[in-house]
Design a protein around this motif. Structure first.
Motif, mmCIF file in Angstrom:
data_model
loop_
_atom_site.group_PDB
_atom_site.id
_atom_site.type_symbol
_atom_site.label_atom_id
_atom_site.label_comp_id
_atom_site.label_asym_id
_atom_site.label_seq_id
_atom_site.Cartn_x
_atom_site.Cartn_y
_atom_site.Cartn_z
ATOM 1 N N VAL A 169 -7.232 -7.492 15.136
ATOM 2 C CA VAL A 169 -7.932 -7.543 13.851
ATOM 3 C C VAL A 169 -7.279 -6.511 12.941
ATOM 4 C CG1 VAL A 169 -10.169 -8.428 14.622
ATOM 5 C CG2 VAL A 169 -9.690 -5.978 14.788
ATOM 6 N N PRO A 170 -7.453 -6.644 11.625
ATOM 7 C CA PRO A 170 -6.796 -5.706 10.703
ATOM 8 C C PRO A 170 -7.417 -4.311 10.754
ATOM 9 C CG PRO A 170 -7.529 -7.732 9.585
ATOM 10 C CD PRO A 170 -8.182 -7.708 10.919
ATOM 11 N N LEU A 171 -6.584 -3.304 10.534
ATOM 12 C CA LEU A 171 -7.027 -1.915 10.434
ATOM 13 C C LEU A 171 -6.254 -1.279 9.270
ATOM 14 C CD1 LEU A 171 -8.691 0.454 11.485
ATOM 15 C CD2 LEU A 171 -6.832 0.954 13.098
ATOM 16 N N LEU A 172 -6.762 -1.464 8.075
ATOM 17 C CA LEU A 172 -6.106 -1.105 6.812
ATOM 18 C C LEU A 172 -4.902 -2.019 6.571
ATOM 19 C CD1 LEU A 172 -6.268 2.800 6.624
ATOM 20 C CD2 LEU A 172 -8.029 1.089 6.125
ATOM 21 N N GLY A 173 -4.451 -2.054 5.327
ATOM 22 C CA GLY A 173 -3.370 -2.964 4.983
ATOM 23 C C GLY A 173 -2.445 -2.391 3.934
ATOM 24 N N ASP A 174 -1.371 -3.127 3.687
ATOM 25 C CA ASP A 174 -0.403 -2.810 2.642
ATOM 26 C C ASP A 174 -0.267 -4.020 1.735
ATOM 27 O OD1 ASP A 174 0.339 -0.201 3.489
ATOM 28 O OD2 ASP A 174 1.591 -1.076 5.048
ATOM 29 N N ALA A 175 -0.229 -3.776 0.439
ATOM 30 C CA ALA A 175 -0.043 -4.843 -0.547
ATOM 31 C C ALA A 175 1.146 -4.490 -1.419
ATOM 32 C CB ALA A 175 -1.306 -4.996 -1.404
ATOM 33 N N TYR A 176 1.959 -5.490 -1.724
ATOM 34 C CA TYR A 176 3.172 -5.263 -2.508
ATOM 35 C C TYR A 176 2.982 -5.722 -3.947
ATOM 36 C CZ TYR A 176 5.702 -4.000 1.664
ATOM 37 O OH TYR A 176 6.120 -3.340 2.792
ATOM 38 N N GLY A 177 3.443 -4.881 -4.877
ATOM 39 C CA GLY A 177 3.350 -5.191 -6.297
ATOM 40 C C GLY A 177 4.581 -4.700 -7.031
ATOM 41 N N LEU A 178 4.456 -4.583 -8.350
ATOM 42 C CA LEU A 178 5.565 -4.177 -9.207
ATOM 43 C C LEU A 178 5.247 -2.841 -9.887
ATOM 44 C CD1 LEU A 178 8.269 -4.896 -10.675
ATOM 45 C CD2 LEU A 178 6.843 -5.919 -12.473
ATOM 46 N N VAL A 199 1.722 -0.198 -13.151
ATOM 47 C CA VAL A 199 1.604 -0.980 -11.915
ATOM 48 C C VAL A 199 1.059 -2.353 -12.260
ATOM 49 C CG1 VAL A 199 0.624 -1.095 -9.601
ATOM 50 C CG2 VAL A 199 1.116 1.140 -10.619
ATOM 51 N N ALA A 200 1.641 -3.392 -11.676
ATOM 52 C CA ALA A 200 1.213 -4.770 -11.933
ATOM 53 C C ALA A 200 1.521 -5.621 -10.705
ATOM 54 C CB ALA A 200 1.945 -5.332 -13.152
ATOM 55 N N PRO A 201 0.947 -6.809 -10.610
ATOM 56 C CA PRO A 201 1.363 -7.730 -9.544
ATOM 57 C C PRO A 201 2.814 -8.144 -9.763
ATOM 58 C CG PRO A 201 -0.738 -8.399 -10.501
ATOM 59 C CD PRO A 201 -0.163 -7.354 -11.408
ATOM 60 N N LEU A 202 3.456 -8.583 -8.705
ATOM 61 C CA LEU A 202 4.786 -9.152 -8.837
ATOM 62 C C LEU A 202 4.720 -10.482 -9.585
ATOM 63 C CD1 LEU A 202 6.201 -8.434 -5.282
ATOM 64 C CD2 LEU A 202 7.207 -7.639 -7.428
ATOM 65 N N PRO A 203 5.792 -10.860 -10.246
ATOM 66 C CA PRO A 203 5.810 -12.151 -10.945
ATOM 67 C C PRO A 203 5.670 -13.322 -9.974
ATOM 68 C CG PRO A 203 7.620 -10.739 -11.654
ATOM 69 C CD PRO A 203 7.040 -10.106 -10.430
ATOM 70 N N VAL A 204 5.389 -14.472 -10.541
ATOM 71 C CA VAL A 204 5.288 -15.720 -9.781
ATOM 72 C C VAL A 204 6.242 -16.737 -10.401
ATOM 73 C CG1 VAL A 204 2.894 -15.364 -9.062
ATOM 74 C CG2 VAL A 204 3.368 -16.518 -11.238
ATOM 75 N N VAL A 254 -4.692 0.267 1.778
ATOM 76 C CA VAL A 254 -5.630 -0.716 1.262
ATOM 77 C C VAL A 254 -6.682 -1.025 2.325
ATOM 78 C CG1 VAL A 254 -5.853 -3.119 0.503
ATOM 79 C CG2 VAL A 254 -3.925 -1.723 -0.299
ATOM 80 N N PRO A 255 -7.969 -1.030 1.980
ATOM 81 C CA PRO A 255 -9.008 -1.406 2.954
ATOM 82 C C PRO A 255 -8.786 -2.819 3.470
ATOM 83 C CG PRO A 255 -9.992 -0.403 1.013
ATOM 84 C CD PRO A 255 -8.545 -0.655 0.678
ATOM 85 N N LYS A 265 -6.043 -0.021 -8.263
ATOM 86 C CA LYS A 265 -6.878 -1.225 -8.168
ATOM 87 C C LYS A 265 -6.034 -2.496 -8.161
ATOM 88 C CE LYS A 265 -11.078 -3.366 -9.964
ATOM 89 N NZ LYS A 265 -10.577 -4.746 -9.865
ATOM 90 N N THR A 266 -4.843 -2.429 -8.737
ATOM 91 C CA THR A 266 -3.946 -3.589 -8.689
ATOM 92 C C THR A 266 -3.742 -4.052 -7.259
ATOM 93 O OG1 THR A 266 -2.774 -2.948 -10.703
ATOM 94 C CG2 THR A 266 -1.597 -4.394 -9.186
ATOM 95 N N PHE A 267 -3.566 -3.103 -6.343
ATOM 96 C CA PHE A 267 -3.302 -3.453 -4.945
ATOM 97 C C PHE A 267 -4.564 -3.937 -4.238
ATOM 98 C CE2 PHE A 267 -0.120 -0.316 -6.214
ATOM 99 C CZ PHE A 267 1.023 -1.064 -6.011
ATOM 100 N N LEU A 268 -5.708 -3.405 -4.628
ATOM 101 C CA LEU A 268 -6.967 -3.896 -4.076
ATOM 102 C C LEU A 268 -7.173 -5.357 -4.477
ATOM 103 C CD1 LEU A 268 -9.307 -0.852 -4.873
ATOM 104 C CD2 LEU A 268 -7.948 -1.259 -2.817
ATOM 105 N N ASP A 269 -6.861 -5.666 -5.735
ATOM 106 C CA ASP A 269 -7.005 -7.044 -6.217
ATOM 107 C C ASP A 269 -6.013 -7.974 -5.531
ATOM 108 O OD1 ASP A 269 -9.001 -6.173 -7.918
ATOM 109 O OD2 ASP A 269 -7.700 -6.032 -9.673
#
Length: 450
Positions: free
Chosen positions: A157-166, A311-316, A370-371, A389-393
């Motif tokens: 199960v997950p135990l904290l995480g990493d999120a990638y952005g710009l 800080v922002a999400p990566l493009p799509v 990240v939780p 908060k960008t990474f939380l989102d």
């Protein structure tokens, strides 16, 4: 300020691709609530062993605080902590068992979930979750829920995480007349060129370093924004058939060519600071945009840059604008050893650290990751820089992606990364043929691992 685990942790994660090819295979043990393990009484006084990989002083302190919270809530269960454990050491202990072996483990290497599950080294947690009335799909973010299971077996199960952005240099953006971060890859390409300031054979400022040898610019981080399907339903490689891979490789190659070419970029890269020091090229302003995880914000601010960080999400992709806000997700995992004779007590610990909202929030605050539950992502107790908060989102976004577990770990990612090296440098010129060859190699490697 959110900083992630220091270089040791991220270097460990980044090295996972290289290690996956040579990691020791886990031998078969037992799965599910085995006769050997799930017969203990978790209400009686007992001690369990928890092996983890964190090593920095603040991280070690955070783990101790997490354990203290559990022991306060479960006064009869004591947790013996063993830190700074690599996956190789954990794998060996999971095979041999014994009184000093771990009952509960955590690992930074989500690529090894397929091995953990298929070998039976970690037990299937679904029966425990069901008995506790916990629905994983309603508890964990979608991508995290996916990377903690393999072939119908949820052995982690997950135990904290990493999120990638710009990350982007807001000062450089303003100087170049760019009013907002790019939302599509075509906007990103245009911005990267506008932000590039040549200086003879080199650069005064590079808009973005696209090379696969750069910082966090791996194939899976690029491809995550294209929502690829790595494998078919029958387990065969899908990289030669899903257009997302062709599009992802083509995008990166265009960036390499448009920003000066592979050789010029590599010469410039060789003069830049490393990923973990204060002289990281984003910190110094030598590179204006950076693909990176949530930990970079704290590290960049600690370097005291002479510009404002955005800080922002990566493009799509241009035809997926409705999915802007998604990103690539990975993280730490935890599970219970099949050799443990205290699996019920171990489950009480795993349940607490992975699903108790206050515990997850407190650990995330201390580690600055990240939780890993949907409830924790919304908790008012979270402490963070507003930009974080960008990474939380991103973590909560159901369109965010991850890379799937496979029988032989992350070997398929190693194969794709090698194709990336060969394609960007010109050693491979026919991408379609290269993807077909990579798909055949991936299938062969998985077949040999069975």
């Amino acid at each position: 300020m959110p900083t992630a685990a220091p270089g040791v942790i991220r270097a460990t994660r980044k090295a996972a691709l290289a290690l996956a090819a040579s990691a020791v295979l886990l031998t078969a043990a037992c799965t599910g609530q085995s006769d050997a393990g799930a017969t203990d009484d978790p209400t009686k006084d007992t001690t369990i062993n928890f092996w983890h990989a964190w090593s920095a002083p603040n991280e070690v302190a955070a783990v101790k605080s997490l354990v203290a919270g559990f022991e306060k809530a479960h006064s009869n269960i004591h947790v013996h902590i063993v830190g700074n454990m690599t996956d190789d050491k954990i794998n060996q202990a999971l095979r041999t068992g014994g009184g000093d072996a771990p009952d509960v483990i955590s690992s930074f290497t989500t690529n090894n979930v397929g091995k953990f599950c298929s070998s039976g080294a970690l037990i299937d947690l679904d029966p425990f979750l069901k008995k506790a009335g916990i629905d994983p799909a309603r508890t964990f973010p979608k991508a995290m829920n996916e990377y903690t299971r393999f072939d119908g077996d949820r052995c982690t199960v997950p135990l904290l995480g990493d999120a990638y952005g710009l990350y982007y240099n807001k000062t450089a953006f303003a100087k170049a007349g760019i009013k907002q971060p790019p939302r599509t890859w075509s906007e990103f390409e245009a911005d990267a060129k506008r932000l590039t300031v040549p200086a003879g054979d080199s650069y005064k400022q590079l808009g973005f370093m696209p090379d696969y040898h750069g910082w966090e610019t791996t194939t899976e981080h690029y491809f995550g924004q294209f929502s690829p399907t790595y494998f078919t339903a029958d387990g065969k490689s899908n990289v030669a058939k899903d257009p997302a891979f062709q599009q992802g490789f083509a995008l990166q190659k265009r960036l390499v060519d448009e920003l000066g070419g592979f050789r010029k970029l590599e010469r410039f890269r060789s003069t830049l600071g490393d990923e973990w020091g204060a002289k990281h090229p984003f910190h110094t302003g030598q590179v204006a945009m950076q693909l990176d995880g949530e930990w970079r914000l704290g590290m960049a601010e600690q370097a005291r840059p002479k510009f404002e960080i955005g800080v922002a999400p990566l493009p799509v992709p241009d035809d997926q604008l409705d999915q802007y806000g998604k990103g690539y997700i990975t993280g730490t995992i935890t599970g219970i050893a099949a050799t443990s004779r205290k699996q019920n007590a171990a489950w009480e610990f795993v349940k607490y650290i992975s699903t108790d909202t206050d515990a997850v929030v407190g650990f995330a605050n201390d580690i600055h990751n990240v939780p890993s539950t949907l409830a924790a992502l919304k908790s008012p107790r979270l402490k963070y820089d507003p930009r974080f908060k960008t990474f939380l989102d991103i973590a909560a976004d159901p369109d965010s992606t991850t890379t799937p577990a496979s029988l032989n770990g992350g070997q398929y990612l190693v194969t794709l990364q090698q194709l990336g090296y060969d394609y960007e440098s010109g050693r491979v010129t026919d991408l379609t043929a290269g993807l077909k060859k990579a798909a055949a190699q991936i299938d062969t490697d998985i077949a040999q691992a069975k």
